[in-house]
Design an enzyme around this catalytic site. Structure first.
Site, PDB file in Angstrom:
ATOM      1  N   ASP A  93      -4.974   3.774  -1.715  1.00  0.00           N
ATOM      2  CA  ASP A  93      -6.025   3.741  -1.145  1.00  0.00           C
ATOM      3  C   ASP A  93      -5.857   4.940  -0.718  1.00  0.00           C
ATOM      4  O   ASP A  93      -5.826   6.281  -0.511  1.00  0.00           O
ATOM      5  CB  ASP A  93      -5.654   3.429   0.247  1.00  0.00           C
ATOM      6  CG  ASP A  93      -5.129   2.441   1.084  1.00  0.00           C
ATOM      7  OD1 ASP A  93      -6.118   1.390   0.963  1.00  0.00           O
ATOM      8  OD2 ASP A  93      -4.411   1.495   1.801  1.00  0.00           O
TER       9      ASP A  93
ATOM     10  N   MET B 251     -12.457   4.234  -0.275  1.00  0.00           N
ATOM     11  CA  MET B 251     -13.176   4.197   0.934  1.00  0.00           C
ATOM     12  C   MET B 251     -13.472   6.040   1.161  1.00  0.00           C
ATOM     13  O   MET B 251     -13.043   7.018   2.007  1.00  0.00           O
ATOM     14  CB  MET B 251     -12.149   4.553   2.464  1.00  0.00           C
ATOM     15  CG  MET B 251     -11.062   2.282   1.993  1.00  0.00           C
ATOM     16  SD  MET B 251     -10.044   2.678   3.145  1.00  0.00           S
ATOM     17  CE  MET B 251      -8.901   3.007   1.871  1.00  0.00           C
TER      18      MET B 251
ATOM     19  N   MET C  43     -11.881  -6.265   5.611  1.00  0.00           N
ATOM     20  CA  MET C  43     -10.911  -5.755   5.552  1.00  0.00           C
ATOM     21  C   MET C  43     -11.164  -5.998   6.999  1.00  0.00           C
ATOM     22  O   MET C  43     -11.686  -6.370   8.056  1.00  0.00           O
ATOM     23  CB  MET C  43     -11.963  -4.266   6.279  1.00  0.00           C
ATOM     24  CG  MET C  43     -11.842  -3.389   5.304  1.00  0.00           C
ATOM     25  SD  MET C  43     -10.599  -1.744   3.975  1.00  0.00           S
ATOM     26  CE  MET C  43      -9.171  -1.877   5.716  1.00  0.00           C
TER      27      MET C  43
ATOM     28  N   MET D 259      -9.061   8.408   0.478  1.00  0.00           N
ATOM     29  CA  MET D 259      -9.795   8.015   1.463  1.00  0.00           C
ATOM     30  C   MET D 259     -10.429   9.711   1.841  1.00  0.00           C
ATOM     31  O   MET D 259      -9.245  10.387   1.585  1.00  0.00           O
ATOM     32  CB  MET D 259      -9.044   8.204   2.736  1.00  0.00           C
ATOM     33  CG  MET D 259      -8.362   6.979   3.244  1.00  0.00           C
ATOM     34  SD  MET D 259      -7.369   7.113   4.455  1.00  0.00           S
ATOM     35  CE  MET D 259      -6.562   5.099   4.427  1.00  0.00           C
TER      36      MET D 259
ATOM     37  N   GLY E 155       1.071  -2.825   4.105  1.00  0.00           N
ATOM     38  CA  GLY E 155       1.435  -0.971   4.200  1.00  0.00           C
ATOM     39  C   GLY E 155       2.820  -1.105   5.365  1.00  0.00           C
ATOM     40  O   GLY E 155       3.851  -1.140   4.717  1.00  0.00           O
TER      41      GLY E 155
ATOM     42  N   HIS F 196      -1.815  -0.939  -4.254  1.00  0.00           N
ATOM     43  CA  HIS F 196      -2.345  -0.737  -3.377  1.00  0.00           C
ATOM     44  C   HIS F 196      -2.799   0.594  -2.825  1.00  0.00           C
ATOM     45  O   HIS F 196      -1.763   1.565  -2.941  1.00  0.00           O
ATOM     46  CB  HIS F 196      -2.379  -1.615  -1.623  1.00  0.00           C
ATOM     47  CG  HIS F 196      -3.991  -1.464  -1.125  1.00  0.00           C
ATOM     48  ND1 HIS F 196      -5.437  -2.513  -2.598  1.00  0.00           N
ATOM     49  CD2 HIS F 196      -4.501  -0.833  -0.603  1.00  0.00           C
ATOM     50  CE1 HIS F 196      -6.230  -2.005  -1.653  1.00  0.00           C
ATOM     51  NE2 HIS F 196      -5.989  -0.815  -0.513  1.00  0.00           N
TER      52      HIS F 196
ATOM     53  N   HIS G 242      -8.633   1.603  -3.965  1.00  0.00           N
ATOM     54  CA  HIS G 242      -9.598   1.335  -3.097  1.00  0.00           C
ATOM     55  C   HIS G 242     -10.562   2.117  -2.951  1.00  0.00           C
ATOM     56  O   HIS G 242      -9.120   3.042  -1.733  1.00  0.00           O
ATOM     57  CB  HIS G 242      -9.131   0.366  -2.194  1.00  0.00           C
ATOM     58  CG  HIS G 242      -9.675  -0.196  -0.588  1.00  0.00           C
ATOM     59  ND1 HIS G 242      -9.249  -0.065   0.739  1.00  0.00           N
ATOM     60  CD2 HIS G 242     -10.829  -0.181  -0.563  1.00  0.00           C
ATOM     61  CE1 HIS G 242      -9.204  -0.487   2.066  1.00  0.00           C
ATOM     62  NE2 HIS G 242     -11.099  -0.587   1.236  1.00  0.00           N
TER      63      HIS G 242
ATOM     64  N   ASP H   6      -7.230  -6.979   4.263  1.00  0.00           N
ATOM     65  CA  ASP H   6      -6.269  -5.530   4.199  1.00  0.00           C
ATOM     66  C   ASP H   6      -6.178  -5.091   5.561  1.00  0.00           C
ATOM     67  O   ASP H   6      -7.287  -4.606   6.317  1.00  0.00           O
ATOM     68  CB  ASP H   6      -7.026  -4.904   2.800  1.00  0.00           C
ATOM     69  CG  ASP H   6      -6.953  -2.906   2.939  1.00  0.00           C
ATOM     70  OD1 ASP H   6      -5.367  -2.927   3.757  1.00  0.00           O
ATOM     71  OD2 ASP H   6      -7.260  -2.526   2.398  1.00  0.00           O
TER      72      ASP H   6
ATOM     73  N   SER I  97       1.195  -1.586   0.233  1.00  0.00           N
ATOM     74  CA  SER I  97      -0.029  -0.033   0.459  1.00  0.00           C
ATOM     75  C   SER I  97       0.935   0.897   0.460  1.00  0.00           C
ATOM     76  O   SER I  97       1.450   1.392   0.574  1.00  0.00           O
ATOM     77  CB  SER I  97      -0.359  -0.039   1.460  1.00  0.00           C
ATOM     78  OG  SER I  97      -1.072   1.319   1.215  1.00  0.00           O
TER      79      SER I  97
END
Ligand code: DX5
Ligand code: ZN
Length: 223
Positions: free
Chosen positions: A35, A68, A137, A37, A197, A33, A66, A175, A8
């Site tokens: 992320d 979020m 998750m 957010m 990560g 990956h 991903h 994850d 990540s």
């Protein structure tokens, strides 16, 4: 097929992002990956399109994005445009999940659904057949470096059982808090893709840690 390792970039050094991307390019990692957010769906804000586009210029492996975020349907085409190869949306963020999955596929991208630790896998029963990937998750989303929630193992096992019936090629990705000490148990429970990560970026030798995570098999359970 050997399991997928997806470091990540949330845990990368953003001031040296190109260096960290090249480390991943030259490692045994399979995917990046990514992320995203929004500070609404999760209590943290990460980065957006300009950073994803800039990273894509140097990255030589697929982008596993991903989301979020709330209302992910507003941004699917834009993420496809900046280079997403897999887009995963949260079950908890989509009122019309089936429609969003079709939208991701129509954008020419693989489609995934993520579930939070409190969301039962049984809720995916009627969408499973449409998915390329389910992301379990194993921490509450929002931050890297959290502790793995042990019940995630049961969720993976139950999901693999469900998938065997209707969608045997389903990728089950885990994850949050994945490390060398729990990856073997997760593989034997039926997971075949792993985000890492902190385990990678806090290691003395990140590239060696990726190789070590890739090396583990179901027989090396440690939980
Ligand atoms: C958490 C993110 C994860 C995170 C994983 O909300 O979805 O992808 O970067 O980080 P570690 O492996 O440190 O738990
Ligand atoms: Zn993630």
């Amino acid at each position: 097929m050997k399991h997928i390792i997806a470091p990540s970039i949330l845990s990368a050094d953003f001031a040296n992002l190109q260096r960290d991307i090249e480390m991943i390019n030259n490692s045994e990692a399979d995917w990046f990956h990514v992320d995203i957010m929004d500070g609404v769906f999760v209590p943290n804000i990460s980065f957006g399109f300009p950073v994803v586009s800039a990273a894509k210029k140097y990255a030589q492996k697929p982008f596993d994005v991903h989301l979020m975020i709330v209302n992910p349907e507003k941004y699917i085409e834009e993420f496809a445009k900046v280079g997403a190869n897999v887009i995963t949306v949260h079950y908890e963020a989509c009122t019309h999940l089936h429609r969003v999955i079709q939208q991701i596929k129509n954008a020419g991208v693989k489609a995934g659904v993520a579930i939070n630790p409190h969301t039962p896998v049984s809720l995916l029963k009627d969408i499973l057949v449409d998915l390329d990937l389910v992301l379990v998750m194993s921490v509450n989303p929002g931050f890297g470096g959290q502790q793995f929630i042990p019940n995630s193992l049961n969720k993976v096992a139950e999901l693999r059982k469900m998938a065997n019936e209707v969608n045997p090629n389903l990728i089950i990705e885990v994850d949050g808090g994945v490390s060398i000490s729990n990856i073997g148990s997760l593989i034997s429970a039926g997971a075949n893709a792993f985000v890492a990560g902190n385990a990678v970026f806090a290691a003395a030798n990140p590239s060696q840690m990726i190789a070590d995570l890739k090396q583990v098999d179901a027989s090396s359970q440690q939980i």
